[in-house]
Design a protein around this motif. Structure first.
Motif, mmCIF file in Angstrom:
data_model
loop_
_atom_site.group_PDB
_atom_site.id
_atom_site.type_symbol
_atom_site.label_atom_id
_atom_site.label_comp_id
_atom_site.label_asym_id
_atom_site.label_seq_id
_atom_site.Cartn_x
_atom_site.Cartn_y
_atom_site.Cartn_z
ATOM 1 N N HIS A 1 0.857 -1.183 0.000
ATOM 2 C CA HIS A 1 0.000 0.000 0.000
ATOM 3 C C HIS A 1 0.897 1.239 0.000
ATOM 4 N N TYR A 2 0.559 2.184 -0.867
ATOM 5 C CA TYR A 2 1.330 3.427 -0.979
ATOM 6 C C TYR A 2 0.537 4.570 -0.352
ATOM 7 N N PHE A 3 1.233 5.417 0.433
ATOM 8 C CA PHE A 3 0.596 6.538 1.119
ATOM 9 C C PHE A 3 1.343 7.832 0.812
ATOM 10 N N ILE B 1 2.674 2.878 -9.291
ATOM 11 C CA ILE B 1 2.035 4.082 -8.757
ATOM 12 C C ILE B 1 2.379 5.275 -9.649
ATOM 13 N N SER B 2 1.357 6.086 -9.957
ATOM 14 C CA SER B 2 1.588 7.344 -10.668
ATOM 15 C C SER B 2 1.795 8.458 -9.648
ATOM 16 N N LYS B 3 2.757 9.318 -9.909
ATOM 17 C CA LYS B 3 2.975 10.450 -9.005
ATOM 18 C C LYS B 3 1.746 11.352 -9.002
ATOM 19 N N ILE C 1 -11.345 24.048 13.323
ATOM 20 C CA ILE C 1 -11.565 22.630 13.061
ATOM 21 C C ILE C 1 -10.644 22.221 11.913
ATOM 22 N N VAL C 2 -10.414 20.925 11.759
ATOM 23 C CA VAL C 2 -9.499 20.418 10.734
ATOM 24 C C VAL C 2 -10.312 19.773 9.617
ATOM 25 N N LEU C 3 -10.225 20.355 8.422
ATOM 26 C CA LEU C 3 -10.862 19.780 7.236
ATOM 27 C C LEU C 3 -9.919 18.748 6.622
ATOM 28 N N SER C 4 -10.474 17.631 6.183
ATOM 29 C CA SER C 4 -9.644 16.549 5.637
ATOM 30 C C SER C 4 -10.221 16.026 4.338
ATOM 31 N N ALA C 5 -9.324 15.566 3.479
ATOM 32 C CA ALA C 5 -9.699 14.892 2.234
ATOM 33 C C ALA C 5 -8.785 13.688 2.072
ATOM 34 N N LYS C 6 -9.366 12.565 1.687
ATOM 35 C CA LYS C 6 -8.571 11.330 1.629
ATOM 36 C C LYS C 6 -9.077 10.425 0.505
ATOM 37 N N ALA C 7 -8.125 9.895 -0.261
ATOM 38 C CA ALA C 7 -8.397 8.839 -1.239
ATOM 39 C C ALA C 7 -7.730 7.570 -0.720
ATOM 40 N N GLU C 8 -8.483 6.490 -0.637
ATOM 41 C CA GLU C 8 -7.968 5.266 -0.036
ATOM 42 C C GLU C 8 -7.775 4.176 -1.083
ATOM 43 N N GLU D 1 -6.461 2.668 -7.370
ATOM 44 C CA GLU D 1 -5.747 1.697 -8.203
ATOM 45 C C GLU D 1 -4.485 2.272 -8.821
ATOM 46 N N PHE D 2 -4.492 3.556 -9.146
ATOM 47 C CA PHE D 2 -3.355 4.160 -9.839
ATOM 48 C C PHE D 2 -2.552 5.128 -8.963
ATOM 49 N N LEU D 3 -3.188 5.711 -7.957
ATOM 50 C CA LEU D 3 -2.542 6.766 -7.167
ATOM 51 C C LEU D 3 -2.198 6.346 -5.753
ATOM 52 N N GLY D 4 -2.722 5.236 -5.295
ATOM 53 C CA GLY D 4 -2.494 4.827 -3.909
ATOM 54 C C GLY D 4 -3.424 5.566 -2.960
ATOM 55 N N SER D 5 -2.947 5.815 -1.752
ATOM 56 C CA SER D 5 -3.738 6.520 -0.743
ATOM 57 C C SER D 5 -3.191 7.934 -0.568
ATOM 58 N N LEU D 6 -4.036 8.927 -0.846
ATOM 59 C CA LEU D 6 -3.657 10.332 -0.709
ATOM 60 C C LEU D 6 -4.468 10.960 0.414
ATOM 61 N N SER D 7 -3.849 11.860 1.161
ATOM 62 C CA SER D 7 -4.575 12.552 2.225
ATOM 63 C C SER D 7 -3.969 13.927 2.448
ATOM 64 N N THR D 8 -4.826 14.866 2.819
ATOM 65 C CA THR D 8 -4.389 16.214 3.150
ATOM 66 C C THR D 8 -5.403 16.821 4.100
ATOM 67 N N ASN D 9 -5.001 17.866 4.807
ATOM 68 C CA ASN D 9 -5.919 18.524 5.736
ATOM 69 C C ASN D 9 -5.605 20.007 5.816
#
Length: 292
Positions: free
Chosen positions: A43-45, A130-132, A212-219, A222-230
């Motif tokens: 798994h890529y993060f 994984i694609s950058k 408050i902390v806003l978050s966005a996450k891709a879990e 298939e091509f990008l792995g797991s991305l997250s930011t806040n």
């Protein structure tokens, strides 16, 4: 003749029972003789476009039973030739590896990268590509309507292009989980690689400044792995600390600040019990005097 047929019919349940028993025994024997299958997952993060790491999961599957491989050693390679790390699984069969700074030039040189896991000389995972990519989060406040804007981009031919059809969780970070911004559990990026989610959760508690902390996450994309930011924004209700919290008469205060209703209940029970005992003692004395 009729009695003979009746005895024959009574034997059928026993025959059926022993047949099932033998079949189950043979099936169990076949299951035990089946060799365990080795399962390796990568798994890529990518966290806030700055921290990148990989998580390896190693387990053995025998039948329906899945058990982790403990203290198992693996070598992780980038593009099959660049050693990322030598890994050893923990008690859960997992191992984490950060992409070292020494491989930055290799990482920047291509839009896609493959990762290879080797068990000795054997390649157990070699097709993990994984694609950058990068993810950003922004906010909008139009006429009192607060919205979260998330954009996902991927590298393609030395330039950043929108990443469409990426499923995201968007909302407010609450104790490690994401409270969805609206009624939908997930949101999907459009052809521009972005998606806007209206924040319908009003008056959420924040810190002392109302942040408050806003978050966005891709879990596990298939091509990008797991991305997250806040991102921290002042959209919450400020927390007001009660400095006299333990000076009030509450159940969690000290014994000198016990609530009055609890004191009344406790003293009533004590007075009732001792009053009953004293009354019984006086009655016994009175009975003894009368008897004499």
């Amino acid at each position: 003749m009729k009695m003979k047929k009746l005895h024959q019919y009574k034997c059928w349940p026993l025959f059926f029972f022993f047949t099932c028993l033998l079949l189950n025994k043979s099936s169990f024997g076949q299951a035990d003789s089946t060799p365990a299958k080795k399962i390796i997952k990568l798994h890529y993060f990518n966290v806030n476009n700055s921290v990148q790491y990989l998580l390896l999961e190693s387990s053995l599957k025998k039948g329906k039973l899945l058990s982790p491989q403990v203290n198992k050693s693996y070598d992780l390679y980038l593009d099959n030739i660049n050693l990322v790390a030598k890994l050893k699984t923990d008690e859960n069969g997992k191992a984490k590896a950060f992409i070292p700074a020494s491989l930055k030039s290799v990482w920047d040189a291509s839009a896609q990268h493959s990762f290879t896991v080797k068990d000795g000389d054997e390649d157990v995972v070699s097709d993990f590509v994984i694609s950058k990519s990068k993810i950003s989060i922004d906010t909008m406040n139009v006429d009192g309507v607060k919205s979260i804007v998330v954009a996902v981009m991927k590298s393609e031919k030395d330039k950043w292009v929108p990443a469409k059809d990426v499923e995201l969780k968007i909302g407010v970070d609450r104790q490690g989980a994401i409270l969805s911004a609206g009624d939908e559990a997930t949101y999907t990026t459009d052809s521009t690689g972005s998606v806007t989610a209206e924040l319908k959760k009003n008056r959420l508690p924040g810190d002392e400044q109302g942040n408050i902390v806003l978050s966005a996450k891709a879990e596990d994309n298939e091509f990008l792995g797991s991305l997250s930011t806040n991102r921290k924004v002042a959209w919450g209700v400020p927390y007001v600390a009660n400095k006299n919290f333990f000076d009030q008469r509450t159940l969690w205060s000290t014994r000198f600040k016990t609530p009055y209703w609890l004191l009344l209940m406790a003293y009533s029970i004590v007075i009732g019990v001792w009053g009953t005992i004293i009354y019984l003692v006086f009655q016994l004395i009175k009975i003894k005097k009368l008897s004499s």
